[in-house]
Design a protein around this motif. Structure first.
Motif, PDB file in Angstrom:
ATOM      1  N   LEU A 196       0.803  -1.446   0.233  1.00 17.69           N
ATOM      2  CA  LEU A 196      -0.133   0.169  -0.395  1.00 17.69           C
ATOM      3  C   LEU A 196       0.940   1.089  -0.094  1.00 17.69           C
ATOM      4  O   LEU A 196       0.202   2.058  -0.648  1.00 17.69           O
ATOM      5  CB  LEU A 196      -0.692  -0.302   1.370  1.00 17.69           C
ATOM      6  CG  LEU A 196      -2.112  -1.229   1.108  1.00 17.69           C
ATOM      7  CD1 LEU A 196      -3.282  -1.273   2.518  1.00 17.69           C
ATOM      8  CD2 LEU A 196      -2.936  -0.821  -0.037  1.00 17.69           C
ATOM      9  N   TYR A 197       1.792   0.859   0.466  1.00 24.51           N
ATOM     10  CA  TYR A 197       2.870   1.990   0.701  1.00 24.51           C
ATOM     11  C   TYR A 197       3.608   2.476  -1.056  1.00 24.51           C
ATOM     12  O   TYR A 197       3.721   3.744  -0.459  1.00 24.51           O
ATOM     13  CB  TYR A 197       4.115   1.875   1.296  1.00 24.51           C
ATOM     14  CG  TYR A 197       4.077   2.009   2.812  1.00 24.51           C
ATOM     15  CD1 TYR A 197       4.031   3.319   3.763  1.00 24.51           C
ATOM     16  CD2 TYR A 197       2.693   1.187   3.881  1.00 24.51           C
ATOM     17  CE1 TYR A 197       3.700   3.702   5.248  1.00 24.51           C
ATOM     18  CE2 TYR A 197       2.392   1.407   4.828  1.00 24.51           C
ATOM     19  CZ  TYR A 197       3.222   2.863   5.416  1.00 24.51           C
ATOM     20  OH  TYR A 197       3.064   2.797   7.006  1.00 24.51           O
ATOM     21  N   TRP A 221     -10.377   1.488   1.680  1.00 24.49           N
ATOM     22  CA  TRP A 221      -9.640   3.042   1.890  1.00 24.49           C
ATOM     23  C   TRP A 221     -10.597   3.572   0.351  1.00 24.49           C
ATOM     24  O   TRP A 221     -10.580   3.255  -0.716  1.00 24.49           O
ATOM     25  CB  TRP A 221      -8.417   2.608   0.752  1.00 24.49           C
ATOM     26  CG  TRP A 221      -7.441   2.244   2.383  1.00 24.49           C
ATOM     27  CD1 TRP A 221      -8.062   1.396   3.552  1.00 24.49           C
ATOM     28  CD2 TRP A 221      -5.461   2.125   2.032  1.00 24.49           C
ATOM     29  NE1 TRP A 221      -6.897   1.436   3.892  1.00 24.49           N
ATOM     30  CE2 TRP A 221      -5.341   1.634   3.202  1.00 24.49           C
ATOM     31  CE3 TRP A 221      -5.036   2.616   1.531  1.00 24.49           C
ATOM     32  CZ2 TRP A 221      -4.066   1.740   3.274  1.00 24.49           C
ATOM     33  CZ3 TRP A 221      -3.615   3.209   1.817  1.00 24.49           C
ATOM     34  CH2 TRP A 221      -3.645   2.289   2.507  1.00 24.49           C
ATOM     35  N   TYR A 261       3.107   8.976  -5.117  1.00 25.36           N
ATOM     36  CA  TYR A 261       1.995  10.520  -4.809  1.00 25.36           C
ATOM     37  C   TYR A 261       3.267  11.583  -4.953  1.00 25.36           C
ATOM     38  O   TYR A 261       3.166  11.990  -5.607  1.00 25.36           O
ATOM     39  CB  TYR A 261       1.518   9.983  -3.805  1.00 25.36           C
ATOM     40  CG  TYR A 261       0.106  11.220  -3.369  1.00 25.36           C
ATOM     41  CD1 TYR A 261      -0.479  12.159  -4.588  1.00 25.36           C
ATOM     42  CD2 TYR A 261       0.154  11.868  -2.028  1.00 25.36           C
ATOM     43  CE1 TYR A 261      -1.115  13.119  -4.352  1.00 25.36           C
ATOM     44  CE2 TYR A 261      -0.210  13.162  -2.058  1.00 25.36           C
ATOM     45  CZ  TYR A 261      -1.263  13.639  -3.209  1.00 25.36           C
ATOM     46  OH  TYR A 261      -1.644  14.718  -2.660  1.00 25.36           O
ATOM     47  N   GLY A 262       4.153  10.669  -4.404  1.00 27.98           N
ATOM     48  CA  GLY A 262       4.842  11.600  -4.056  1.00 27.98           C
ATOM     49  C   GLY A 262       5.744  11.949  -5.325  1.00 27.98           C
ATOM     50  O   GLY A 262       6.015  13.346  -5.344  1.00 27.98           O
ATOM     51  N   ILE A 295       6.936  13.016   2.165  1.00 22.04           N
ATOM     52  CA  ILE A 295       5.884  12.190   1.846  1.00 22.04           C
ATOM     53  C   ILE A 295       6.804  10.542   1.248  1.00 22.04           C
ATOM     54  O   ILE A 295       7.132   9.815   1.983  1.00 22.04           O
ATOM     55  CB  ILE A 295       4.967  11.946   0.646  1.00 22.04           C
ATOM     56  CG1 ILE A 295       4.350  13.496   0.859  1.00 22.04           C
ATOM     57  CG2 ILE A 295       4.284  10.808   0.544  1.00 22.04           C
ATOM     58  CD1 ILE A 295       2.798  13.495   0.215  1.00 22.04           C
ATOM     59  N   ILE A 296       8.507  10.722   0.337  1.00 20.49           N
ATOM     60  CA  ILE A 296       8.867   9.834  -0.202  1.00 20.49           C
ATOM     61  C   ILE A 296      10.148   9.064   1.210  1.00 20.49           C
ATOM     62  O   ILE A 296      10.142   8.093   1.583  1.00 20.49           O
ATOM     63  CB  ILE A 296       9.749   9.882  -0.984  1.00 20.49           C
ATOM     64  CG1 ILE A 296       8.732   9.930  -2.272  1.00 20.49           C
ATOM     65  CG2 ILE A 296      10.682   8.834  -1.557  1.00 20.49           C
ATOM     66  CD1 ILE A 296       8.974  10.801  -4.112  1.00 20.49           C
ATOM     67  N   GLY A 333       6.782  16.746  -1.811  1.00 20.13           N
ATOM     68  CA  GLY A 333       6.586  14.763  -2.372  1.00 20.13           C
ATOM     69  C   GLY A 333       7.885  14.667  -1.829  1.00 20.13           C
ATOM     70  O   GLY A 333       7.680  13.124  -1.436  1.00 20.13           O
ATOM     71  N   LEU A 367       1.448   3.626  -3.107  1.00 22.35           N
ATOM     72  CA  LEU A 367       0.041   5.087  -3.393  1.00 22.35           C
ATOM     73  C   LEU A 367       1.186   6.371  -2.358  1.00 22.35           C
ATOM     74  O   LEU A 367       1.337   6.391  -3.545  1.00 22.35           O
ATOM     75  CB  LEU A 367      -0.750   4.384  -2.323  1.00 22.35           C
ATOM     76  CG  LEU A 367      -1.388   3.834  -2.792  1.00 22.35           C
ATOM     77  CD1 LEU A 367      -2.772   3.656  -1.706  1.00 22.35           C
ATOM     78  CD2 LEU A 367      -2.173   4.955  -4.475  1.00 22.35           C
ATOM     79  N   LEU A 368       1.880   5.965  -1.582  1.00 25.87           N
ATOM     80  CA  LEU A 368       2.132   7.310  -1.085  1.00 25.87           C
ATOM     81  C   LEU A 368       3.512   7.864  -2.056  1.00 25.87           C
ATOM     82  O   LEU A 368       4.138   8.943  -1.773  1.00 25.87           O
ATOM     83  CB  LEU A 368       3.107   6.974   0.391  1.00 25.87           C
ATOM     84  CG  LEU A 368       1.940   6.924   1.554  1.00 25.87           C
ATOM     85  CD1 LEU A 368       3.052   6.935   3.224  1.00 25.87           C
ATOM     86  CD2 LEU A 368       1.239   7.976   1.360  1.00 25.87           C
ATOM     87  N   VAL A 369       4.485   6.470  -2.584  1.00 22.05           N
ATOM     88  CA  VAL A 369       5.236   6.564  -2.910  1.00 22.05           C
ATOM     89  C   VAL A 369       4.989   7.223  -4.171  1.00 22.05           C
ATOM     90  O   VAL A 369       5.984   8.611  -5.035  1.00 22.05           O
ATOM     91  CB  VAL A 369       6.579   5.551  -2.989  1.00 22.05           C
ATOM     92  CG1 VAL A 369       7.865   6.043  -4.471  1.00 22.05           C
ATOM     93  CG2 VAL A 369       7.059   5.244  -1.564  1.00 22.05           C
TER      94      VAL A 369
END
Lengths: 292, 582
Positions: free
Chosen positions: A94-95, B60, A101-102, B294-295, B291, A97-99
């Protein structure tokens, strides 16, 4: 009647490019089960790369297309191998998604800094030639884009079906663990899949840049169209993406013609939701058992 | 006062102190600081509300902006066109209407859309938010393209006014989250997140709970959206139907700690602080750095901020005993009635899959208080039979009767309420929960919940010899223990009928013997047991009666010693005897 045919033709021509832009999103979702929120970024990247090549050396975008696709392939490979995959290993799927998105945030704003937030275009001179067949007007460039898109998608379908790499990709998508037990380097296959997907997105970006003006903020739309095409056609299959893209284009064109130019997106997204409720695996079904 | 009660009182006191401290901020802070904290409250309210479904149930949504935008536009239109009361009354009513509209939307779309799982639910919600955004932009009624001006009509300085409003919203969302987390609803939602099918079998009304969580979440987001609209003072489609907000709440929850209470608020605080205070300034560079942050956080905090502070140990024993219900403590109720009336009965049961008749006209009756075994070669249809008995599959023809009531077509969780439990062939524990919590879910929901769920859970654990492992996370258990856990969880629902699908598959002889002893003990306490089993030795030892199924048909029934010698049974298992060689 002519009006209807014209809309259908316009829709199909636009849709073919949408297919090409989305096929990579679908492939990654089907094989890696990753929702790549930075997919649209790669599409826009393709357009900007073609723009740079034209500005620097006056290269025609169509000639630049293979080079752009190659660069995007390399980017996709490295991106998956050295950023997304380590992130997933460190946390969980799921992470990603974060990467992604970033990365989309970083890239969109980097484009804005480098190329300005304004619309750009790489429309070539020959783009303004039209011809008429039985009352239906067609643009030469759109025909070129259509042919290029369909050819490239057919190439991908062929690759997935007939080539060793394609078979390995499909096997990995079905059962990553079993593929690993058979000696497949799953990380490598995932990186190559991501590279392929990025190459197609980049190539689509070049065609899109030739057809329409583009800006950094467009990346969000291209990711969303990826969602729509996956849902319409089914995840992970080239044929599904082609079908999904064509439908998307035709629905958009018909809505624009018969309901109003402000509504295509509303109708397209409505179709997205309804399709999910009725047939969540897409018209052609999910190409892989493993992807839910 | 017991320890949990003490802890609860402590937590409540701490929450009050934090609230008081936050309420005092406007007296001292600079306008800039006030603005930052306000934004943190906004993010915290949204992320906490999102977590009610996303964090607890694992559903989600990428469509938070649908409810946010709907709440905002409802409030704006009401304020503009409503001619009732004074400006203050209109402000209050329009904000409440914003929440109600979002809740109504969730209630309408909830049933169909919550059937989707995983990524498809997320995408569908994104689709809903996009549709609404497009409509608000192009349909004249919403005036989204032109924009609507709002004024709360108060004389208080706006930054202070909205500071308190967003503080109240964040506190409300947090309060609801705490309440839900430790209620039956919360445990049910967590069970759904861990394994939705199993949750249903344990009696969790999954559809209703998901919808409840969805609507609660939507109402809170809608209220926040309405207040947000007022705080902006002027809204257009692009200012409230923001996809970036939809993704931000997911980012906050992941960064803070998915599924935790404080995580979403923490994530909102850290991200907002980083982006607005540390990185504030140039717009493009600022967004780029966001961004990157976040990464970087994915690599630095793979378990979220809360995960940093949580030592690697089992979750603490649960605070706050959930709602107390009827039913006595553990002891499967003895079956009432005479022994002649079967507890479970199949009449002319048939199930076809396309052309294949997986079950073909089977009549079968199970005597109460017995241990009955269904045997048959692979593919005979044993699991299909169980699936029809437990409501996972509808029969094509025929009837299923349980305790004198016809039950085919009854939802699985209702059957559980009526005292039916199932132990799966492949153990399906709730991996992320502790052993104790796994069993507690059974006690909370089985047959509508026990009066004293914690006591029932403890007794069930003791029964399955799992008490010493109560605090361990289920995913750390070996196979043999998992099967026992599964059994304990089923027992905690206080069943009258236990359907066990190959409970001994993959167990070693010692574990098999233990499992058999537990099944017999359960029967002694009054439960009826139906087994699917392969191991003939086991079957012979334990069963009162055996049914043999082959190719979907019932081919033999009777006492075990009798059945195994029948030629048709031997044939079904071993094939026809070879012709004698010349």
């Amino acid at each position: 009647m002519v009006r209807l045919v014209q809309s259908l033709v316009d829709g199909a021509l636009q849709g073919s490019v949408l297919s090409l832009a989305a096929v990579g999103f679908s492939l990654i979702f089907g094989v890696l089960q990753i929702i790549n929120l930075s997919h649209g970024v790669i599409v826009v990247l393709g357009a900007y790369l073609a723009l740079m090549l034209r500005r620097l050396w006056g290269v025609d975008p169509l000639i630049a297309l293979p080079a752009v696709a190659a660069v995007c392939f390399a980017f996709g490979y490295v991106y998956q191998r050295y950023l997304i995959s380590p992130a997933i290993r460190r946390a969980n799927l799921l992470y990603s998604l974060l990467v992604t998105y970033g990365v989309a945030l970083v890239a969109q704003n980097a484009f804005t800094l480098v190329f300005s937030p304004d619309n750009q275009s790489i429309r070539p001179d020959y783009a303004n030639q039209f011809f008429r067949i039985g009352g239906v007007t067609v643009n030469v460039l759109q025909i070129i884009a259509f042919v290029a898109s369909v050819l490239l998608i057919a190439l991908l379908a062929f690759l997935l079906r007939r080539f060793p790499l394609g078979r390995t990709i499909r096997a990995t998508a079905e059962q990553a663990l079993a593929a690993r037990l058979c000696g497949v380097d799953v990380d490598e296959v995932h990186a190559l899949t991501f590279g392929l997907s990025a190459a197609f997105a980049g190539a689509a970006g070049v065609l899109i840049g030739m057809l329409y003006p583009f800006a950094p903020t467009a990346q969000e739309n291209w990711t969303i169209y990826g969602f729509v095409v996956v849902v319409l056609g089914g995840a992970g299959s080239a044929a599904g993406a082609l079908l999904g893209g064509l439908l998307l284009g035709i629905i958009g064109a018909l809505t624009s013609e018969y309901i109003g130019p402000a509504y295509p997106n509303a109708v397209v997204f409505l179709v997205l939701v309804l399709m999910l409720l009725v047939k969540p695996n897409g018209l052609l079904g999910s190409a892989f058992g493993g992807s839910r | 006062m017991g320890r949990p009660a003490l802890r609860r009182a402590g937590a409540a006191l701490a929450a009050l102190l934090v609230l008081a401290a936050l309420a005092a901020v406007p007296l001292h802070a600079t306008p800039f600081a006030l603005r930052v904290v306000l934004n943190i409250f906004f993010g915290a309210a949204l992320a906490t509300a999102w977590s009610l479904l996303g964090g607890l149930a694992g559903y989600w949504s990428f469509g938070t902006s649908a409810f946010l935008g709907l709440g905002a536009f409802t409030a704006a239109l009401m304020q503009e066109h409503g001619d009732f009361g004074g400006p203050v009354a209109r402000f209050v009513v329009s904000v409440v209407a914003g929440g109600a509209a979002a809740g109504a939307l969730a209630a309408v779309i909830g049933y169909p859309i919550l059937r989707l799982r995983g990524a498809y639910f997320a995408i569908a919600m994104l689709g809903v938010s996009l549709v609404l955004g497009e409509l608000s932009n192009s349909v004249d009624l919403f005036e989204g393209a032109l924009g609507i001006t709002l004024d709360p009509g108060t004389s208080i300085a706006p930054e202070v006014f909205f500071y308190y409003l967003f503080l109240a919203l964040a506190a409300l969302a947090f309060g609801v989250a705490v309440w839900v987390r430790y209620s039956r609803l919360g445990y049910g939602l967590i069970a759904i997140r861990e394994d939705e099918d199993t949750a249903r079998m344990l009696g969790v009304p999954t559809e209703r709970y998901k919808l409840t969580g969805f609507v609660l979440s939507a109402v809170l987001i809608g209220l926040t959206g309405a207040v947000y609209a007022y705080s902006l003072g002027y809204i257009t489609t692009s200012s409230v139907f923001r996809s970036d907000l939809s993704f931000n709440v997911v980012v906050y929850s992941l960064l803070g700690g998915m599924g935790t209470l404080i995580g979403p608020a923490l994530g909102a605080a850290v991200m907002t602080f980083l982006t607005e205070v540390v990185l504030g300034g140039m717009l493009q560079a600022h967004m780029m750095l966001t961004g990157l942050v976040i990464i970087a956080l994915v690599f630095l905090l793979p378990n979220g901020i809360v995960g940093l502070f949580r030592r690697r140990r089992a979750p603490p024993a649960l605070a706050g005993a959930p709602a107390q219900r009827s039913e006595q403590a553990f002891a499967p109720a003895a079956t009432a009635g005479d022994m002649g009336e079967p507890i479970l009965k199949f009449v002319g049961l048939t199930r076809t899959f396309r052309g294949l008749r997986a079950i073909d006209d089977v009549d079968l009756a199970i005597a109460p208080g017995s241990i009955t075994t269904i045997i048959g070669p692979n593919g005979a249809g044993k699991s299909t039979l169980f699936n029809m008995a437990t409501g996972y599959l509808a029969p094509t023809e025929g009837e299923v009767w349980y305790e004198g009531r016809r039950i085919d077509g009854t939802p699985t969780h209702r059957l559980n309420r009526a005292g039916m439990a199932r132990v799966f062939q492949i153990a399906k524990p709730f991996h992320g929960l502790s052993v104790y919590e796994n069993v507690l879910v059974g006690a909370l929901f089985g047959r509508d919940g026990a009066r004293n769920p914690r006591k029932v859970a403890e007794e069930a654990l003791a029964f399955a010899h799992l008490s010493p492992l109560a605090g361990e996370v289920a995913s750390s258990l070996p196979v043999g223990h998992l099967r026992r856990l599964e059994f304990a969880r089923a027992l905690a629902t206080r069943p009258r009928l236990i359907l066990a699908d190959e409970p001994c598959a993959g167990l070693n002889p010692v574990e098999t013997a233990e499992m058999m002893a537990m099944l017999q003990a359960a029967r002694r306490r009054g439960a009826t047991v139906v087994l699917v089993e392969h191991d003939m030795e086991t079957v012979m030892k334990i069963s009162d009666k055996v049914f043999v199924i082959a190719a979907g048909k019932l081919i033999a029934e009777g006492p075990p010693a009798d059945v195994v010698h029948r030629p048709e049974v031997i044939e079904a298992y071993l094939g026809k005897p070879l012709e004698r060689l010349p």
